[in-house]
Design a protein around this motif. Structure first.
Motif, short mmCIF file in Angstrom:
data_model
loop_
_atom_site.label_atom_id
_atom_site.label_comp_id
_atom_site.label_asym_id
_atom_site.label_seq_id
_atom_site.Cartn_x
_atom_site.Cartn_y
_atom_site.Cartn_z
N CYS A 61 -10.85 1.21 -0.70
CA CYS A 61 -9.46 1.03 -0.28
C CYS A 61 -9.39 0.27 1.05
O CYS A 61 -8.57 -0.63 1.22
CB CYS A 61 -8.77 2.39 -0.18
SG CYS A 61 -7.00 2.27 0.11
N ARG B 245 -7.63 -3.34 1.82
CA ARG B 245 -6.64 -3.55 2.89
C ARG B 245 -7.13 -4.65 3.84
O ARG B 245 -6.36 -5.52 4.24
CB ARG B 245 -6.38 -2.25 3.66
CG ARG B 245 -5.21 -2.38 4.63
CD ARG B 245 -4.97 -1.10 5.39
NE ARG B 245 -4.44 -0.03 4.58
CZ ARG B 245 -3.15 0.30 4.50
NH1 ARG B 245 -2.24 -0.39 5.18
NH2 ARG B 245 -2.76 1.31 3.76
N HIS C 195 0.44 5.39 2.93
CA HIS C 195 -0.85 5.53 2.23
C HIS C 195 -1.84 6.35 3.06
O HIS C 195 -2.24 5.94 4.14
CB HIS C 195 -1.44 4.14 1.95
CG HIS C 195 -2.63 4.17 1.05
ND1 HIS C 195 -2.52 4.38 -0.30
CD2 HIS C 195 -3.94 4.04 1.31
CE1 HIS C 195 -3.74 4.36 -0.83
NE2 HIS C 195 -4.61 4.16 0.13
N GLY D 257 -0.35 8.82 6.83
CA GLY D 257 -0.25 7.45 6.38
C GLY D 257 -1.20 6.56 7.15
O GLY D 257 -2.19 7.01 7.73
N ASP E 295 2.67 2.67 6.98
CA ASP E 295 2.97 2.94 5.58
C ASP E 295 2.49 4.34 5.24
O ASP E 295 1.78 4.96 6.03
CB ASP E 295 2.35 1.88 4.66
CG ASP E 295 0.84 1.84 4.68
OD1 ASP E 295 0.21 2.84 4.27
OD2 ASP E 295 0.28 0.80 5.07
N PHE F 244 0.79 -1.23 0.00
CA PHE F 244 0.00 0.00 0.00
C PHE F 244 0.83 1.29 0.00
O PHE F 244 0.32 2.34 -0.34
CB PHE F 244 -0.95 0.02 1.20
CG PHE F 244 -2.20 -0.75 0.96
CD1 PHE F 244 -3.36 -0.11 0.52
CD2 PHE F 244 -2.24 -2.12 1.14
CE1 PHE F 244 -4.52 -0.83 0.28
CE2 PHE F 244 -3.40 -2.86 0.90
CZ PHE F 244 -4.53 -2.20 0.48
N THR F 245 2.07 1.24 0.40
CA THR F 245 2.83 2.48 0.55
C THR F 245 3.29 3.05 -0.80
O THR F 245 3.54 2.30 -1.74
CB THR F 245 4.05 2.28 1.48
OG1 THR F 245 4.54 3.55 1.86
CG2 THR F 245 5.14 1.48 0.81
N ALA F 246 3.40 4.35 -0.84
CA ALA F 246 4.00 5.03 -1.99
C ALA F 246 5.43 5.45 -1.65
O ALA F 246 6.17 5.89 -2.51
CB ALA F 246 3.17 6.26 -2.36
#
Length: 167
Positions: free
Chosen positions: A109, A113, A97, A142, A95, A72-74
């Motif tokens: 979303c 998750r 996001h 996040g 994370d 999920f993280t950018a």
């Protein structure tokens, strides 16, 4: 009376690792190898702190948390925390996001998750623990995901001997 000066004071607390002083934080790259690195670190830390009786559940939980955080993280990194408090292991993954502002996108979303954390839900339920996710309270925002594994019920559920009583 002579005065003794020391430029470097001695560290007074040289306590051996115990469950009660398990407190670690890791920053990991958000790559496919991070869940394996988190598992290896968790295995070493729990063994050093005398928590082998909950190792199997903890390894599954940390793998699920870190894999989902990486998914999920950018950001190029995720953050993981392991703590033992009040007779329970607390695992947290952060994370980058953020929560979506559009309600339908946010709901979709969150469902995605939650689906990614199905195994974590099963592990914590079996252990009598708790899990979840929500907005991170730390600067930068996040998402924060967590799992709590009570030692006695986790050891019982996974066939371990349970906590060893001090004599």
């Amino acid at each position: 009376m002579p005065v003794t000066l020391s430029a470097c004071p001695a560290h007074a607390d040289r306590t051996a690792p115990t469950p009660e002083n398990l407190t670690y934080s890791l920053t990991l790259p958000s790559t496919l190898t991070s869940p394996a690195m988190a598992r290896a670190a968790t295995r070493t830390l729990l063994a050093a702190h005398g928590l082998r009786d909950i190792l199997d559940a903890a390894l599954q939980a940390i793998a699920e948390l870190t894999a989902t955080a990486c998914q999920f993280t950018a950001s190029p990194e995720i953050y993981v925390s392991l703590r033992y408090r009040e007779d329970a292991l607390r695992l947290i993954a952060y994370d980058s996001h953020p929560r979506h502002t559009n309600a339908r996108v946010a709901a979709a979303c969150e469902a995605r998750r939650r689906a990614a954390l199905r195994l974590l839900a099963c592990v914590t339920r079996t252990c009598g623990g708790d899990w979840g996710f929500g907005p991170a309270r730390e600067p930068g925002g996040g998402t924060r995901m967590w799992a709590t594994l009570p030692r006695t019920s986790t050891a019982s559920a996974y066939g371990g001997p349970g906590p060893v009583s001090p004599r």
